[in-house]
Design a protein around this motif. Structure first.
Motif, PDB file in Angstrom:
ATOM      1  N   MET A   1       0.845  -1.199   0.000  1.00 20.37           N
ATOM      2  CA  MET A   1       0.000   0.000   0.000  1.00 20.37           C
ATOM      3  C   MET A   1       0.881   1.250   0.000  1.00 20.37           C
ATOM      4  O   MET A   1       1.804   1.367   0.794  1.00 20.37           O
ATOM      5  N   ASN A   5      -2.443   5.841  -0.449  1.00 19.23           N
ATOM      6  CA  ASN A   5      -3.563   4.932  -0.212  1.00 19.23           C
ATOM      7  C   ASN A   5      -3.763   4.673   1.278  1.00 19.23           C
ATOM      8  O   ASN A   5      -4.890   4.483   1.738  1.00 19.23           O
ATOM      9  N   GLU A   6      -2.665   4.675   2.033  1.00 19.92           N
ATOM     10  CA  GLU A   6      -2.782   4.508   3.484  1.00 19.92           C
ATOM     11  C   GLU A   6      -3.521   5.694   4.099  1.00 19.92           C
ATOM     12  O   GLU A   6      -4.383   5.521   4.963  1.00 19.92           O
TER      13      GLU A   6
END
Length: 304
Positions: A1, A5-6
């Motif tokens: 990730m 996106n985190e």
């Protein structure tokens, strides 16, 4: 990730980075917008790359720090990755990020606290208008008027592909986009320069980059427009953002408390009126006015 996106998974439901309309529109005739001031050199790293980095870092901070206490601690390499710098963990990228974070601090957009004894530096938001005042989320203003930069700018890696001009024009396309009808946008040369204080080259080059990257579409059409001596056939370029890069149409409030018992609802996308006055581009509009309809701001070329 990825880091972006985190952040997106952690900020689920916050719909991107909020940005007051005053960031991109002159409040007074002849005065630079906060965007103009942010992009100018002022003796710092310069407009170009420096301006692009400062804008990208500020937008990223507005997204990452969208929840109270509106601050975060991350390494320079993490910030470099978030704004799409090549070799983000390298020393050159880290030095560049630190220099531009310091410049954002100096200009009153953020507060940067250096990490001590191995701790990470802390970035805290101040007003995105560059006033140096404490940060308050736009929907808590007495008359909320703001746009949202969608998280796809980061999660799709677009932020790393846009230069300063394209990133600035992306903000303006969001600003003029009607989320309900997806109407097209066109710009009048004079109104664009007077309202936003940007050069024609910024507009044309920025829009061309967005079209080439598939962020927006463009079509040309010929229209009869009224002029002092009657009508002339004009070639206009009409732009439309790809749905992937339009903020979600939502008016859900965030979890923060309201300003008062009046329960002012947030307006994620306050829009410009259908008929845009050319006489006074700085005229204010009644609170709560949500413009609709085709936008009146693209380049036009007389044919005869």
């Amino acid at each position: 990730m990825t880091a972006a996106n985190e952040v997106a998974s952690r900020l689920r439901g916050h719909y991107g980075a909020p940005l007051r309309r005053e960031f991109v529109v002159r409040s007074e005739r002849g005065e630079p917008t906060p965007l103009n001031r942010l992009m100018s050199s002022q003796g710092a790293a310069g407009g170009g790359r420096g301006g692009r980095q400062r804008l990208a870092l500020l937008l990223t901070a507005l997204w990452v720090c969208s929840k109270p206490p509106h601050s975060t601690k991350h390494s320079a390499g993490w910030w470099a990755e978030m704004i799409g710098l090549p070799e983000p963990r390298g020393q050159a990228a880290g030095r560049s990020v630190v220099a531009n974070l310091r410049e954002l601090d100096r200009r009153g957009f953020i507060t940067l606290e250096a990490g001590r004894d191995g701790l990470l530096p802390k970035v805290s938001l101040r007003s995105e208008l560059g006033t140096g005042e404490p940060y308050v989320r736009p929907h808590l203003d007495p008359y909320p008027s703001f746009i949202r930069v969608p998280e796809t700018l980061w999660t799709r890696g677009l932020i790393g592909e846009l230069d300063a001009r394209a990133l600035a024009m992306y903000l303006l396309l969001i600003y003029y986009t009607n989320l309900d009808s997806r109407n097209e946008i066109w710009f009048s040369n004079t109104a664009f320069r007077e309202r936003h204080g940007m050069a024609e080259a910024t507009r044309l080059n920025g829009l061309n980059t967005l079209v080439n990257l598939g962020v927006a579409t463009m079509r040309e059409d010929y229209v009869d427009a009224a002029h002092d001596v009657g009508y002339r056939t004009i070639k206009r370029r009409f732009y439309r953002l790809d749905p992937l890069y339009i903020p979600p149409a939502t008016s859900k409030p965030d979890t923060e408390p309201k300003v008062s018992n009046t329960d002012i609802e947030p307006k994620p996308m306050n829009r410009w009126p259908e008929a845009v006055p050319e006489i006074d581009p700085w005229a204010s509009f009644p609170a709560g006015n949500q413009p609709t309809g085709a936008k009146h701001f693209d380049d036009e070329t007389p044919i005869f």
